[in-house]
Design an enzyme around this catalytic site. Structure first.
Site, PDB file in Angstrom:
ATOM      1  N   HIS A   1       0.849  -1.200   0.000  1.00  0.00           N
ATOM      2  CA  HIS A   1       0.000   0.000   0.000  1.00  0.00           C
ATOM      3  C   HIS A   1       0.878   1.242   0.000  1.00  0.00           C
ATOM      4  O   HIS A   1       1.960   1.224   0.597  1.00  0.00           O
ATOM      5  CB  HIS A   1      -0.876   0.042   1.254  1.00  0.00           C
TER       6      HIS A   1
ATOM      7  N   THR B   1      15.094  -5.708   7.853  1.00  0.00           N
ATOM      8  CA  THR B   1      14.767  -4.460   7.150  1.00  0.00           C
ATOM      9  C   THR B   1      15.947  -3.936   6.343  1.00  0.00           C
ATOM     10  O   THR B   1      15.788  -3.004   5.568  1.00  0.00           O
ATOM     11  CB  THR B   1      14.357  -3.375   8.158  1.00  0.00           C
TER      12      THR B   1
ATOM     13  N   ARG C   1      19.386  -7.342  13.987  1.00  0.00           N
ATOM     14  CA  ARG C   1      20.702  -6.739  14.246  1.00  0.00           C
ATOM     15  C   ARG C   1      21.765  -7.826  14.238  1.00  0.00           C
ATOM     16  O   ARG C   1      21.480  -8.983  14.560  1.00  0.00           O
ATOM     17  CB  ARG C   1      20.716  -6.053  15.614  1.00  0.00           C
TER      18      ARG C   1
END
Ligand SMILES: CC(C)(COP(=O)(O)OP(=O)(O)OC[C@H]1O[C@@H](n2cnc3c(N)ncnc32)[C@H](O)[C@@H]1OP(=O)(O)O)[C@@H](O)C(=O)NCCC(=O)NCCS
Length: 212
Positions: free
Chosen positions: A127, A181, A196
């Site tokens: 979106h 990410t 991490r």
């Protein structure tokens, strides 16, 4: 009783053969190009768009039923090309249980990767981020940087999510329940939300051996 155990084993094997027949036929009829000895145990969910492609190498196993993997799976394997020309490619000898792969442009998964149960891999946010537009507009057009690349021999822990634009280097390990990410270097271990760096694979594996 011996005959009861034998009967149960034969019945399980027959059910597995049936699930594989149904799964293999469903995947291939939906447009997946799969190499020799690649098995879909249970029926996957597959969707494609014009000129999109989903290719899977040889000797891969895709599990869509909870009885075929120790942890069970919450849902069937999902392979979706969301836009025209989107591409999903998965290398030889990979395994996946209940994995979801959605591609608006390109998701590449290298040979011998292992994905734990219910891993999600996608190269889009689905979106727009603007409040009104996100409710009405279709999936945003992909940018080249959104592609996801997972190199060979990567191990992704159960229920992890790999987000758009991420590259994971060869041999890396992603801990269970991680949200990836940003890029992951080869032969490193990452975990957490956001994922991490914990260290390199060799020292983690060495520590484990020393603890034994
Ligand atoms: C990532 C992993 C391989 C690390 O194992 P390990 O080398 O034995 O590491 P340790 O358990 O010693 O943990 C090292 C540190 O990382 C943290 N950590 C380990 N796994 C983590 C995870 N999934 N998420 C967040 N932190 C994690 C630990 O809390 C510890 O932190 P600390 O040093 O601050 O105490 C393991 O924890 C893991 O997640 N395995 C995946 C299991 C899985 O999903 N299998 C697939 C089933 S289908």
């Amino acid at each position: 009783m011996n005959w009861q155990r034998t009967y149960a084993r034969v019945a399980r094997a027959a059910a597995q053969r049936l699930d594989a027949t149904v799964g293999n036929a469903a995947a291939r009829l939906a447009g997946v190009t799969a190499g020799e000895e690649t098995t879909f145990l249970g029926r996957p969910i597959v969707s494609m768009e014009p000129r999109s492609s989903i290719t899977v190498g040889q000797r891969c196993t895709f599990i869509s039923g909870p009885r075929y993997t120790a942890l069970g799976v919450a849902r069937p394997v999902v392979l979706r090309c969301l836009l025209p020309n989107a591409r999903i490619s998965i290398g030889d000898d990979t395994g996946a249980s209940g994995v979801t792969v959605c591609s608006a442009s390109r998701v590449e998964i290298g040979a011998r990767c292992m994905r734990g149960v219910d891993v999600v891999i996608c190269d889009t946010d689905f979106h727009p981020l603007w409040p009104v537009r996100r409710r009405w507009e279709p999936i945003p057009l992909p940018e080249p940087a959104d592609a996801v690349t997972i190199s060979e021999d990567v191990f992704i822990g159960a229920r992890s999510i790999v987000l758009k634009g991420v590259s994971i280097g060869r041999g890396a390990v992603v801990g269970a329940g991680s949200v990836v990410t940003s890029d992951v270097q080869a032969n490193t271990v990452v975990a957490g939300n956001p994922a991490r760096l914990l260290g390199d694979v060799a020292s983690h594996a060495g520590r484990r051996a020393a603890r034994r």
